[in-house]
Enzyme design. Structure first.
Site, mmCIF file in Angstrom:
data_model
loop_
_atom_site.group_PDB
_atom_site.id
_atom_site.type_symbol
_atom_site.label_atom_id
_atom_site.label_comp_id
_atom_site.label_asym_id
_atom_site.label_seq_id
_atom_site.Cartn_x
_atom_site.Cartn_y
_atom_site.Cartn_z
ATOM 1 N N GLY A 161 41.927 5.411 -1.686
ATOM 2 C CA GLY A 161 43.344 5.570 -1.971
ATOM 3 C C GLY A 161 44.114 5.924 -0.714
ATOM 4 O O GLY A 161 43.549 6.320 0.310
ATOM 5 N N CYS A 162 45.436 5.788 -0.795
ATOM 6 C CA CYS A 162 46.278 6.034 0.377
ATOM 7 C C CYS A 162 46.268 7.511 0.779
ATOM 8 O O CYS A 162 46.054 7.839 1.956
ATOM 9 C CB CYS A 162 47.695 5.536 0.123
ATOM 10 S SG CYS A 162 48.449 6.130 -1.411
ATOM 11 N N TYR A 163 46.523 8.401 -0.174
ATOM 12 C CA TYR A 163 46.478 9.831 0.153
ATOM 13 C C TYR A 163 45.087 10.259 0.649
ATOM 14 O O TYR A 163 44.982 10.955 1.680
ATOM 15 C CB TYR A 163 46.854 10.663 -1.064
ATOM 16 C CG TYR A 163 48.327 10.763 -1.379
ATOM 17 C CD1 TYR A 163 49.264 11.158 -0.425
ATOM 18 C CD2 TYR A 163 48.803 10.488 -2.663
ATOM 19 C CE1 TYR A 163 50.614 11.265 -0.726
ATOM 20 C CE2 TYR A 163 50.155 10.602 -2.979
ATOM 21 C CZ TYR A 163 51.053 10.989 -2.011
ATOM 22 O OH TYR A 163 52.393 11.108 -2.317
ATOM 23 N N THR A 165 42.865 8.548 2.193
ATOM 24 C CA THR A 165 42.636 8.028 3.546
ATOM 25 C C THR A 165 43.283 8.933 4.585
ATOM 26 O O THR A 165 42.643 9.350 5.565
ATOM 27 C CB THR A 165 43.188 6.599 3.667
ATOM 28 O OG1 THR A 165 42.440 5.729 2.812
ATOM 29 C CG2 THR A 165 43.091 6.097 5.100
ATOM 30 N N ALA A 166 44.565 9.264 4.380
ATOM 31 C CA ALA A 166 45.279 10.097 5.347
ATOM 32 C C ALA A 166 44.658 11.485 5.456
ATOM 33 O O ALA A 166 44.499 12.026 6.564
ATOM 34 C CB ALA A 166 46.748 10.205 4.947
#
Length: 346
Positions: A161-163, A165-166
């Site tokens: 997911g995007c969150y 990953t960051a």
């Protein structure tokens, strides 16, 4: 480090399809595939209730650049598809339903949804709101946080997911080097642009309505994914910001007593010095500088035992389509960053 000798070196183009091409991440995937010299974009599909229309009609920026029609999807199409890989930019339950059919047809699946990210099937009802129908596939899915991938993935690739990953890229160097205090619980605040909510119109994500607000307290579906990656509990609070694309995550942790700034720097440097899509900065990241790129920018500040790590990515690229392209490149033995720069649209 990925052992590239394990995968094919054939130069024949890898035939691909994008399911969910009408959405933001699916459209970005179409652009990346069209720009990748090792892949061909053979099919683009949207939900079965739609009518066929050119991608350039859905996204005018692709006019005279990507000549493909987005067709309505039906499962019956699988038998006639002549492709090597299918990229799924679909809702979680839709991805889970079609994946076994694609795998049975000998097609590699790169899934951008959350359907195969969690290894515990019993977490899906709580965090995703449905009962997982194919828990046997969870163990076989290769979760591809690319900078921490240790081997060539198999036929079912789960894109983080995007969150997660960051946040994971920001904290894993510290955790892997055992720099955090033993019982420290990282506190993460992360803000995403409105494109993270998808293209479907909704009052809550209208630009005229969005200011800056927190949501998903303790129950956001990305929290267990982050905890799975870090192997420790976190306090994760997502926010919605009034900008198009990008994520800025601020992670606050407590270090073990005596950990020096040199040790922190060494942990990040060793983790990412050979990772071309992670940039270690000398100033705090700005989402404007990663929007439209496949990079993750990372910066940190230390005050004694307290450490703040700031990371920034484009939620549609490094947090979705670009990482999916990275994973497919590695799966098929191609250069990891192929297609990731010429295909992005700023």
């Amino acid at each position: 480090m990925v052992n590239m000798s394990l995968v094919s070196s054939s130069e024949q183009k890898i035939r691909s399809a994008v399911l969910g091409a009408a959405g933001y991440s699916g459209a970005e995937l179409c652009a990346l595939l069209a720009a990748n010299p090792y892949f061909s974009l053979d099919y683009a599909f949207a939900s079965g209730g739609r009518t066929a229309e050119p991608l350039s009609q859905l996204y005018p920026r692709f006019t005279n650049a990507i000549d493909i029609v987005v067709e309505p999807w039906q499962d019956e199409r699988i038998s006639s598809l002549q492709i090597d890989v299918a990229f799924l930019a679909l809702p979680h339950e839709a991805s889970e339903a079609v994946t076994p059919l694609l795998l049975a047809a000998g097609i590699v699946v790169v899934d951008l949804s959350g359907a195969f990210r969690l290894k515990q099937a019993d977490l899906y009802p709580k965090y995703y709101g449905y009962q997982h129908q194919h828990p046997e596939l969870l163990a076989n899915a290769d979760y591809c946080l690319m900078e921490w991938l240790s081997e060539v993935p198999g036929d079912l690739i789960s894109v983080p997911g995007c969150y997660p990953t960051a946040c994971s890229l920001a904290l894993l160097p510290l955790i892997k080097n055992e720099l955090l205090a033993e019982h420290n619980i990282p506190v993460i605040n992360a803000t995403s642009g409105v494109s993270g909510a998808g293209r479907k119109a909704a009052l809550s994500t209208s630009f005229c309505e969005v200011g800056l607000n927190a949501y998903g307290f303790f129950g956001h579906r990305h929290r267990p994914e982050i905890e799975q990656n870090l192997r420790r509990k976190v306090v994760f609070t997502p926010h919605l910001g009034n900008f198009k694309r990008g994520i800025l995550a601020t992670s606050v942790v407590t270090l073990k007593a005596g950990i020096t700034p040199e040790q922190v720097k060494q942990a990040f440097t060793e983790a990412y010095q050979h990772k071309p899509l992670v940039r270690l900065l000398s100033q705090s990241p700005n989402v404007a500088n990663v929007a439209g790129t496949p990079y993750c920018d990372i910066y940190w500040q230390q005050d004694g035992e307290q450490l703040v790590v700031v990371s920034a990515i484009d939620n549609l690229l490094k947090g979705a389509a670009a990482q999916a392209m990275q994973a497919a490149n590695v799966r098929f033995g191609k250069p990891e960053t192929a297609g990731l720069f010429s295909g992005v649209v700023v």
